[in-house]
Scaffold this active site. Sequence first.
Site, PDB file in Angstrom:
ATOM      1  N   GLU A 290       0.822  -1.218   0.000  1.00  0.00           N
ATOM      2  CA  GLU A 290       0.000   0.000   0.000  1.00  0.00           C
ATOM      3  C   GLU A 290       0.850   1.260   0.000  1.00  0.00           C
ATOM      4  OE1 GLU A 290      -2.903   0.236   3.183  1.00  0.00           O
ATOM      5  OE2 GLU A 290      -4.460  -0.622   1.917  1.00  0.00           O
ATOM      6  N   HIS A 311       8.166 -26.883  -1.506  1.00  0.00           N
ATOM      7  CA  HIS A 311       7.556 -27.995  -2.230  1.00  0.00           C
ATOM      8  C   HIS A 311       6.407 -27.533  -3.110  1.00  0.00           C
ATOM      9  CE1 HIS A 311       9.833 -31.052   0.071  1.00  0.00           C
ATOM     10  NE2 HIS A 311       9.938 -30.011   0.886  1.00  0.00           N
ATOM     11  N   LYS A 425     -14.117  -0.343  -4.110  1.00  0.00           N
ATOM     12  CA  LYS A 425     -15.257   0.055  -3.263  1.00  0.00           C
ATOM     13  C   LYS A 425     -16.321   0.735  -4.118  1.00  0.00           C
ATOM     14  CE  LYS A 425     -12.504   0.927   0.882  1.00  0.00           C
ATOM     15  NZ  LYS A 425     -11.984   1.959   1.765  1.00  0.00           N
TER      16      LYS A 425
HETATM   17  O1  PA5 Z   1      -3.661   1.132   5.758  1.00  0.00           O
HETATM   18  C1  PA5 Z   1      -4.791   1.563   5.726  1.00  0.00           C
HETATM   19  O2  PA5 Z   1      -5.019   2.753   5.987  1.00  0.00           O
HETATM   20  C2  PA5 Z   1      -5.988   0.686   5.370  1.00  0.00           C
HETATM   21  O3  PA5 Z   1      -5.642  -0.624   5.146  1.00  0.00           O
HETATM   22  C3  PA5 Z   1      -7.002   0.732   6.495  1.00  0.00           C
HETATM   23  O4  PA5 Z   1      -6.369   0.346   7.673  1.00  0.00           O
HETATM   24  C4  PA5 Z   1      -8.176  -0.188   6.247  1.00  0.00           C
HETATM   25  O5  PA5 Z   1      -8.735   0.068   5.010  1.00  0.00           O
HETATM   26  C5  PA5 Z   1      -9.200  -0.026   7.339  1.00  0.00           C
HETATM   27  O6  PA5 Z   1      -9.737   1.264   7.346  1.00  0.00           O
HETATM   28  P1  PA5 Z   1     -10.606   1.779   8.577  1.00  0.00           P
HETATM   29  O7  PA5 Z   1      -9.735   1.780   9.777  1.00  0.00           O
HETATM   30  O8  PA5 Z   1     -11.050   3.167   8.223  1.00  0.00           O
HETATM   31  O9  PA5 Z   1     -11.785   0.851   8.717  1.00  0.00           O
END
Ligand code: PA5
Length: 448
Positions: A290, A311, A425
């Site tokens: 990310e 394996h 989303k």
């Molecule tokens: O790294 C990030 O910001 C995302 O992976 C969020 O943690 C994840 O989408 C969860 O979001 P939220 O805490 O708003 O539910």
Amino acid sequence: MTNISLHLEKVYDFVSNDEIVAYKKTAEQQNVALHQKTGKGKDFLGWVDLPTSISEATLSEVEKVVLKLQSKHLEVFVVIGIGGSYLGSKAVIDALSDSFSHIKGSFESPIVLFAGQNISEDYLFELRDLLDTKEWACAIISKSGTTTEPALAFRLLKQDLEDRYGVEEAQKRIIAITDEERGALRTLATEEGYKSFVIPNHVGGRYSVLTPVGLIAIAIAGFNVRELVRGAKSMEIACGIDVPFEKNIAAQYAAARNALYKKGKKVEIMVNYNPKLHFFAEWWKQLYGESEGKESKGIFPASVDFSSDLHSMGQYIQEGERILFETVLSVENVNYEVLVPEDNADLDKLNFLAGKRVDYINKMAELGTSIAHVDGGVPNIRINIPQLNEFYLGQLIYFFEIACGISGYILDVNPFNQPGVEAYKKNMFALLEKPGFEKETAAIKARL
Ligand code: PA5
């Protein structure tokens, strides 16, 4: 106490030390930019000094809440969250737990289970079926409060708690971890009077394991969060603003992976030889994927569990497309001793190992594999971890976080946003015909 350490000697067949050291100046500058909070995404750099700045009040509050929950003799504690809201605590709990604790159970601490990290109807059915027979409580962790997966799971589990224990007792069994002021979950927590913790504004989900997001679950699982923070703090100091490249293992790791990337090594595989670290790699994959995968750039983070996956994936790693490098999490000392017994028949021809420790065999598998993979064209970075305990995991977490920031800045991306996560989303909401998405619904339906 020793520290985790970085070993780069098995990359030098592919990038020279000079090619890595060429990044010295920029890596040092990016480390300064992180500590001074002047680079891209500077509003999300609260994690940089989190280990040294976390307050005694926060730690005591975490411990107090855990004690209160424990007094309810919980058998299961459910953590509801997705991405950065669950991977950190899952990684640490799995690394420190008995591999079979979910079956053996524990008299002192509840088993921590997770929900809201998928939308599987079967998973939710089976979890609720189990909870029906257990003493349980939960934490809902969401900064926004509207992320579909955890919101859906929480809606179901909240209802279950209220049906089982009544509204008043259910409220005492729910911990909300969310934004300080904004969002649906903050509103709900205030309305319902849930005990709540704050996800600091300037800390993004994937950098949040050392906030209550990770600490509550880790503490309730029975582990020492003060030691975890102490380990992270020692690494914050070891990778501090004034620490030169030669002494800063995070800067060196960031430099090495960028040098390899430049040579066409576009996939980094996190390798472990201890299944307890499976989820540590999942946490790492989110952190690096990310943070760096944007603007058509970034090393693809992958992971394997060895020797199991030798394996299955071993063939590709040895002889497939030469775009890979490995980063091995190498645990120096295991917790227990198991010796190979002598066997009179010796049909499996293992008597030559009689009296040797299983871990010795594992270590030889690790060494042999790294040599084979280097011979096959796969550079090998090794991170030595003296032992799997809270202190070293704290070091490892901070090491990977700060290295990720430096590496992302070297790549010239903003490591602290995730604009690409929104695309699925939008389509999902359009397909579900969410109010407000009418135009998108029409557009996506026309494509089906
Ligand atoms: O790294 C990030 O910001 C995302 O992976 C969020 O943690 C994840 O989408 C969860 O979001 P939220 O805490 O708003 O539910």
